[in-house]
Motif scaffolding. Sequence first.
Motif, PDB file in Angstrom:
ATOM      1  N   HIS A   4      -5.820  -2.732   8.604  1.00  0.00           N
ATOM      2  CA  HIS A   4      -4.505  -2.145   8.826  1.00  0.00           C
ATOM      3  C   HIS A   4      -3.904  -1.845   7.460  1.00  0.00           C
ATOM      4  N   VAL A   5      -3.464  -0.606   7.288  1.00  0.00           N
ATOM      5  CA  VAL A   5      -2.945  -0.135   6.010  1.00  0.00           C
ATOM      6  C   VAL A   5      -1.466   0.191   6.162  1.00  0.00           C
ATOM      7  N   PHE A   6      -0.649  -0.204   5.192  1.00  0.00           N
ATOM      8  CA  PHE A   6       0.769   0.136   5.231  1.00  0.00           C
ATOM      9  C   PHE A   6       1.204   0.675   3.872  1.00  0.00           C
ATOM     10  N   ASP A   7       2.177   1.571   3.903  1.00  0.00           N
ATOM     11  CA  ASP A   7       2.753   2.141   2.682  1.00  0.00           C
ATOM     12  C   ASP A   7       4.251   2.278   2.915  1.00  0.00           C
ATOM     13  N   LEU A   8       5.015   1.335   2.368  1.00  0.00           N
ATOM     14  CA  LEU A   8       6.446   1.245   2.591  1.00  0.00           C
ATOM     15  C   LEU A   8       7.210   1.853   1.420  1.00  0.00           C
ATOM     16  N   ASP A   9       8.534   1.866   1.540  1.00  0.00           N
ATOM     17  CA  ASP A   9       9.358   2.286   0.413  1.00  0.00           C
ATOM     18  C   ASP A   9       9.125   1.378  -0.798  1.00  0.00           C
ATOM     19  N   SER A  24      -4.759  -6.746   0.037  1.00  0.00           N
ATOM     20  CA  SER A  24      -4.161  -6.175  -1.172  1.00  0.00           C
ATOM     21  C   SER A  24      -2.663  -6.038  -0.986  1.00  0.00           C
ATOM     22  N   TRP A  25      -1.942  -6.031  -2.105  1.00  0.00           N
ATOM     23  CA  TRP A  25      -0.493  -5.801  -2.065  1.00  0.00           C
ATOM     24  C   TRP A  25      -0.040  -5.312  -3.441  1.00  0.00           C
ATOM     25  N   THR A  26       0.626  -4.145  -3.461  1.00  0.00           N
ATOM     26  CA  THR A  26       1.084  -3.533  -4.697  1.00  0.00           C
ATOM     27  C   THR A  26       2.520  -3.064  -4.538  1.00  0.00           C
ATOM     28  N   PRO A  27       3.479  -3.662  -5.238  1.00  0.00           N
ATOM     29  CA  PRO A  27       4.853  -3.149  -5.221  1.00  0.00           C
ATOM     30  C   PRO A  27       4.918  -1.787  -5.915  1.00  0.00           C
ATOM     31  N   HIS A  28       5.668  -0.856  -5.337  1.00  0.00           N
ATOM     32  CA  HIS A  28       5.803   0.467  -5.946  1.00  0.00           C
ATOM     33  C   HIS A  28       6.617   0.417  -7.235  1.00  0.00           C
ATOM     34  N   SER A  29       7.399  -0.636  -7.418  1.00  0.00           N
ATOM     35  CA  SER A  29       8.202  -0.742  -8.640  1.00  0.00           C
ATOM     36  C   SER A  29       7.332  -0.880  -9.878  1.00  0.00           C
ATOM     37  N   THR A  30       6.108  -1.372  -9.700  1.00  0.00           N
ATOM     38  CA  THR A  30       5.210  -1.579 -10.836  1.00  0.00           C
ATOM     39  C   THR A  30       3.955  -0.712 -10.748  1.00  0.00           C
ATOM     40  N   ASN A  31       3.575  -0.350  -9.502  1.00  0.00           N
ATOM     41  CA  ASN A  31       2.327   0.387  -9.270  1.00  0.00           C
ATOM     42  C   ASN A  31       1.129  -0.311  -9.908  1.00  0.00           C
ATOM     43  N   ARG A  32       1.216  -1.625  -9.978  1.00  0.00           N
ATOM     44  CA  ARG A  32       0.110  -2.446 -10.464  1.00  0.00           C
ATOM     45  C   ARG A  32      -0.093  -3.549  -9.437  1.00  0.00           C
TER      46      ARG A  32
END
Length: 275
Positions: A4-9, A24-32
């Motif tokens: 299951h893949v998610f892409d949130l704000d 996996s988990w990547t915050p968009h604030s860092t894109n790392r």
Amino acid sequence: MALHVFDLDASAGRVSDLGAQVLSWTPHSTNRPVLFTSRRAGQAREVHAGIPICAPWFGQGRTDVSVPYGHGLVRWIEWDLVEEDVSENRARYVWELDHSATEGTPGSDDYPADLYYRYVAEFDSELRVALTITSPTQQTIVDQAFHTYFYVDDLARSRIDGLDGSEFLDGSRRGVHDGTLQIEGPHDVIYFDAIADSPTLTIGEPDRTVTIRTSGARDAIVWNPGPDGAQRLNGFDADEWEHMMCVEVGNVQHHAVTIPAGGSHTLSMSVAVEE
């Protein structure tokens, strides 16, 4: 293996029904990425990624318990996804597993047939997970841990704080840990009661800090295979050890949890990142 893949704000990631594993988990604030995912994740039975759940035993079991293989039953079993709620702001997944689903698996007969697991994973600008184990009719003893793989740019320039003063077990060697932990090679150590009274650990890199907060946990475990160990791991590239550290939280060895008949225990963890 259902993914299951998610892409949130705020963040993006993947989860799997096999083992109810956050991959996996990547915050968009860092894109790392905050969680490490091996390049060859999925090419071997053991997936070196994200947050494997270890239960009802950890590692090779307690010193007075014999187990057939490492890290328990539930990470190898397909869980039942009972809730999936994804919006722009939040993703929430809930899995359940009846211990009878492990019937016939080596080691399962040592635990009550009605042992029941519920696991909740939520994502927004933070990551939150909670594992509840319930034993409806019999008292039982369970080890439990979140075997979390964290991504770091450079292991040698990373540090862990929050272990100071804890009793450690390194193979057969015991002692009391002092100060900040920095590792540059093989490391497989339990830090007993490290988070019993102060349930926060931090992973510091030169340009960011990852904060781990827990509830229902006493012990921390830090693991890295080092260069030689990495070459022996299936589904793990030999150079990846320099970009990963497992900082695990749970209740293991003599701190395994006794769940009374009709009782339950919840282990929870949140992860946040600040640059």
